[in-house]
Motif scaffolding. Structure first.
Motif, PDB file in Angstrom:
ATOM      1  N   ARG A 111      37.349  52.268   9.964  1.00  0.00           N
ATOM      2  CA  ARG A 111      36.974  51.765   8.642  1.00  0.00           C
ATOM      3  C   ARG A 111      36.850  52.872   7.599  1.00  0.00           C
ATOM      4  N   ASP A 151      45.032  46.155   5.297  1.00  0.00           N
ATOM      5  CA  ASP A 151      44.467  47.447   4.913  1.00  0.00           C
ATOM      6  C   ASP A 151      45.332  48.098   3.840  1.00  0.00           C
ATOM      7  N   ALA A 175      39.445  48.946  -0.262  1.00  0.00           N
ATOM      8  CA  ALA A 175      39.639  49.277   1.149  1.00  0.00           C
ATOM      9  C   ALA A 175      38.986  48.213   2.022  1.00  0.00           C
ATOM     10  N   HIS A 176      39.707  47.745   3.010  1.00  0.00           N
ATOM     11  CA  HIS A 176      39.178  46.803   4.008  1.00  0.00           C
ATOM     12  C   HIS A 176      38.592  45.554   3.352  1.00  0.00           C
ATOM     13  N   GLN A 193      39.242  49.064  15.241  1.00  0.00           N
ATOM     14  CA  GLN A 193      39.297  48.805  13.818  1.00  0.00           C
ATOM     15  C   GLN A 193      37.993  49.202  13.128  1.00  0.00           C
TER      16      GLN A 193
END
Length: 983
Positions: free
Chosen positions: A558, A390, A383-384, A554
């Motif tokens: 998260r 993403d 993730a991220h 953003q």
């Protein structure tokens, strides 16, 4: 339309629990770890199981849908709904009984898996299935999802380990669901109530459709999709509890569970096998399964690369064998020799096949744990990832027969490529390969209408692919909303019709978690993002947020809901999340706060929080955030709540009066400078030492009534002006010792010791002569305009030194962290901020990494120490250099797994925080200090940590800084010697 005010009133009148229909609570529970968002009607936190029964009764009376919820980490939308959420985790988490002889226990649904297994440890037993979320998932949630985990290779799924369930229907019917013999069935079926009716109907369904169920259910170990109708078959003993496991709260509320337990494996050996590709690794799985490993996991090179980019598990990654696809094979035994022998037999047999791998063999438990973290970190690691789009759930846990796994992975990769989701960076493929279960997160575009349409088409095609392999849409995480709509592709309309019959038997009014599994909402409905998501524009920002495209939106987005912030221990030295560990409140977890910040953006226009930066709900949720920065390092999605809190408070109080405590603690450096300039330290100390005057002063300042730290009669800066350097000082060059407010004005003896250590190591020491401050206290209270001005002044003071390549040595971890991290985030375009960041080191880093040939002083034999590592050091600076340095002194050091001390700068001094502050310290830190031997040295580099220990440790123990320890050893004083006299 439901009258929610009346509902809340009736629930408060009749339920022994916490009833919350406020906007903040609803926002905190608006989503889980899935792609979906539905704001609940309200939240009820029952104090007892009977209170949960009363909650359901009121909801039934009012016709309100409900969602019983565990850890909230579901990946298919099971835990998010427009319903009343019943959260068992805060109060209903007891281990009710243990029968070690029969290997069984009874638990309440809110108990966390790791907590259960800790309590079972003295019996030598444990609950078998262990998902990667074991530090924070609950047994109720595991039962709802039919969880598995890596250990399912040995122990099976949850459905294989449940004896009976105490369940409640929405209409108040309560009964014990279990596997029934014919005699037991006759007794239950003979009843004239709903319980008898349900059992008779289930028997008819089984008898009429048994062959259809056998035909349509894939015979693989990881079939989690659909209701467990196969548990009703005669070969499974008409197991009604088994039917209800994995029903995702759509049929019943589980009030208690009787569980089968398994013996703890006495010895384990891990073998890591490297192959040319993840497909080749999967091809070898059937040959390895024959040797009965207790766990068999697969990992590909993309997951490894993601972890490398994010700096996760570096030591473990360095141990991997050659290859781009890996299998982690764990063998068990009664002792290490047996485990090793079984591993060697497996390797010999594998060598005779066409699947010879590169091998790394481990039997060191610590090293095995590190390598296992590579696999368990999968969701967070993917993730991220910087430089990658993403990724999202959606196709993250399909399962196929193990003998077809390699071909399935290759075809899945082709499908990724067709939809444009594949590239040189993934997506990664990993999972429980020993049972054919594959995890992945896909870079779906869930921000545009076109991207959502492609997401739908991909899931439809992927469902057809896995069905063609005789597999299951879900091999672990359940169907929920993501895959509920796709179930006809796997089971056919006739079997899905049976699911509807079962739903009607248990929940005829469709009030149990509606829209999931049966009559599901569309897989592209209720999306948390989506093409119509339009968050508010929140500008200008004070921080730069460089890792989030300079966007607070953003940053607030998260959190992926994995819930690591809800774990109740500090295993592995973690810090996150101290306030949750004390309160067990969702909104006081990092995840809960992130959810409120997300809702504050009001991207759907229908959220509970509509007043943006002025939101009192967000402010209240952030109030108990200690700004410890634990999440900055411990959160797998790199959520940095301390920074988000500062940003929020900056805007929330803009052009408004702040709480008095913000001024009192924020402007502490300024006050300290004035007190020093006017030589008022003795007078201030006398005043604050009078209890009555202290109480008046702290109350007026909005502070807790606690001991006020004493100002030193002479600051470190004043002392240095008259200090005569040691003869050996300066031969290595000159370092700048940063005179932070706390060292300079309160504990200058720490700085004096540091100067002695630095000079004995050959360094000359300089220091700014004028009053300086890094701005920490203004940062932590969100007074960012003042903080920026202070940082700018600091950069001017340090610019000449760092431009010439000089190093800055920080003694106070929180202030050093400002120089190493916060200053750049506050002023991202300032070159001097970057230079200061790159040239700032801790004392231990200087001595171990920049002082070649220096040998630390050696402690007398038998000296031991306990180290309370400051949160900011853990999160930003690291403690490896300190550990190395202390080992070289010969001191036996135990790093306390205590997390945050609870003081956390201004937090513990602010009125209303005292109880939480002390509770944090009482979790591990204070009990461990009380249990330590009288000669044990206590190390705490943080001023807050030393202050908390000084005030709360009933044994009167005082902590010292690393600099003081080294100085004591050099001077041959007792290692724990501490002076607070005028330097």
């Amino acid at each position: 339309m439901t009258d929610l005010r009346r509902a809340a009133r009736l629930l408060r009148e009749r339920v022994d629990g916490e009833v919350r229909f406020d906007a903040g609570s609803r926002a905190a529970y608006s989503t889980d770890a899935s792609n979906f968002r539905q704001v609940p009607l309200g939240v009820v936190i029952p104090r007892t199981i009977d209170a949960a029964v009363d909650t359901v009764a009121v909801c039934h009376e009012l016709g309100l849908p409900i969602v019983p919820r565990g850890g909230g980490t579901s990946l298919a939308g099971q835990c998010t709904n427009e319903a009343v959420v019943i959260d068992f985790t805060k109060h209903c988490h007891r281990l009710l009984s243990v029968d070690a002889d029969r290997r069984r226990c009874v638990v309440e649904p809110g108990i966390v898996l790791d907590d259960l297994n800790r309590q079972l440890a003295p019996t030598g037993l444990r609950f078998g299935p262990e998902p990667a979320t074991h530090p924070n998932c609950t047994l109720g949630g595991m039962i709802g999802n039919n969880s598995c985990g890596a250990t399912a290779q040995r122990t099976g799924k949850v459905v294989d380990n449940v004896v009976s369930l105490d369940v409640l229907l929405h209409d108040g019917t309560r009964f014990r669901a279990a596997r029934l013999s014919e005699h037991e069935y006759d007794a239950v079926a003979g009843r004239t109530d709903r319980v008898g009716e349900i059992h008779r109907a289930l028997r008819r369904l089984r008898d009429q459709h048994g062959d259809l169920i056998r035909t349509r259910y894939p015979r693989i170990p990881r079939r989690v999709s659909g209701y467990n109708l196969d548990s009703l078959l005669p070969e499974h003993g008409f197991d009604v509890a088994g039917l209800l496991v994995g029903s995702e709260a759509t049929l019943v509320t589980v009030l208690a569970a009787e569980l089968d337990l398994v013996p703890v494996v006495r010895a384990r050996t891990l073998v890591v096998l490297g192959f040319g590709s993840i497909g080749e690794a999967a091809d070898a799985v059937p040959h390895i399964v024959e040797h009965e490993p207790i766990a068999l996991e697969g990992v590909d090179q993309y997951l490894i690369r993601d972890q490398q980019v994010k700096g996760m598990n570096p030591d473990a990654l360095a141990e991997l064998p050659e290859g781009t696809g890996y299998l982690l094979v764990q063998m068990g035994g009664e002792d290490a020799d047996e485990a090793d022998r079984r591993a060697e037999q497996m390797l010999r047999a594998l060598g005779t096949t066409d699947h010879a791998p590169d091998v790394a063999f481990y039997d060191d438990p610590a090293r095995e744990h590190e390598l296992w973290q590579v696999r368990e970190s999968g969701l967070g690691a993917t993730a991220h990832v910087p430089g990658k789009p993403d990724t999202f759930e959606g196709w993250e846990d399909s399962a196929v027969p193990v003998d077809r796994l390699g071909d399935y992975l290759r075809d899945l990769r082709v499908l990724y490529e067709e939809f444009g989701y594949a590239g040189d960076t993934g997506p990664s493929l990993y999972g429980h390969f020993g049972q054919g279960c594959v995890h992945t997160r896909v870079p779906f575009d869930l921000y545009s209408t076109e991207g959502v349409a492609a997401y739908r088409r991909f899931l439809e095609r992927a469902a057809d692919l896995v069905v063609s392999y005789g597999g299951s849409l879900s091999g672990e995480h359940g169907d929920g909303q993501t895959r509920g709509e796709l179930l006809p592709r796997m089971f056919g309309d006739e079997v899905v019709g049976l699911f509807e019959v079962v739903k009607g038997l248990f929940d005829p009014d469709d009030l149990m978690n509606p829209g999931k599994v049966v009559h599901p909402a569309g897989l592209d409905e209720h999306l948390r993002l989506g093409g119509r998501w339009a968050p508010k524009r929140l500008r200008p920002l004070a921080f730069g947020f460089p890792d989030d495209g300079h966007s607070f939106t953003q940053a607030a987005n998260r959190c992926v809901g994995v819930g690591k912030c809800r774990q109740l221990t500090h295993d592995g030295g973690s810090v996150m999340c101290p306030s949750y560990q004390v309160t067990r409140e969702e909104e006081h977890s990092t995840r809960g706060r992130a959810r409120l910040l997300f809702e504050m953006l009001d991207g759907h226009g229908d959220g509970p929080i509509t007043d943006g930066w002025r939101s009192t709900e967000v402010r209240d949720a952030l109030d108990l955030c200690l700004a410890c920065k634990g999440c900055k390092s411990d959160c797998p999605a790199d959520v940095d709540m301390a920074t988000y809190k500062a940003e929020f408070l900056h805007h929330h109080y803009r052009h408004r009066l702040r709480p008095r405590a913000d001024y009192a603690t924020g402007f502490l450096p300024s006050a300290a400078m004035v007190i020093d300039r006017l030589r008022l330290a003795p007078a201030v100390n006398r005043l604050t030492s009078v209890p009555a005057l202290r109480r008046i002063g702290t109350r007026a300042a909005g502070l807790e009534d606690r001991e006020v730290p004493r100002f030193a009669p002479q600051t470190l800066q004043r002392w240095l002006r008259t200090h005569r350097p040691a003869r050996e000082a300066g031969r290595r060059g000159t370092v700048l010792l940063w005179p932070d407010t706390f060292t300079n004005h309160f504990h200058p003896e720490v700085g004096v010791a540091a100067v002695g250590v630095l000079e004995s190591a050959g360094w000359g020491v300089t220091m700014p002569s004028r009053p300086v401050c890094c701005g920490l206290t203004w940062l932590s209270t969100g007074q960012l305009d003042v903080a920026r001005a202070r940082v700018r002044h600091t950069l001017r003071e340090l610019a000449a030194h760092v431009r010439d390549g000089g190093l800055v040595v920080g003694l106070e971890p929180s202030c050093t962290t400002v120089l190493r991290s916060d200053a750049v985030e506050l002023m991202p375009d300032d070159l001097d901020a970057r230079r200061v960041r790159d040239h700032t080191v801790t004392l231990a880093e200087l001595l171990t990494g920049h002082t070649e040939g220096w040998t630390p002083p050696v402690a007398p034999a038998g000296v031991s120490a306990l180290a309370q590592v400051h949160c900011h050091q853990h999160a930003v600076l690291g403690w490896d250099a300190d550990r190395d340095l202390l080992e070289r002194t010969g001191i036996e050091v135990e790093r306390l797994e205590s997390g945050c001390c609870g003081l956390a700068g201004n937090f513990g001094f602010t009125a209303g925080h005292g109880a939480v502050s002390e509770a944090c310290a009482e979790q591990v830190l204070l009990p461990r200090l009380r249990a330590a031997g009288p000669g044990t040295v206590v190390l705490a580099d943080g001023f807050s940590c030393r202050t908390q220990i000084h005030e709360l440790d009933s044994g009167g123990r005082e902590a010292i800084h690393l600099a003081q320890l080294l100085d004591n050893l050099s001077a041959e004083r007792p290692p724990g010697y501490r002076t607070t006299t005028d330097p």
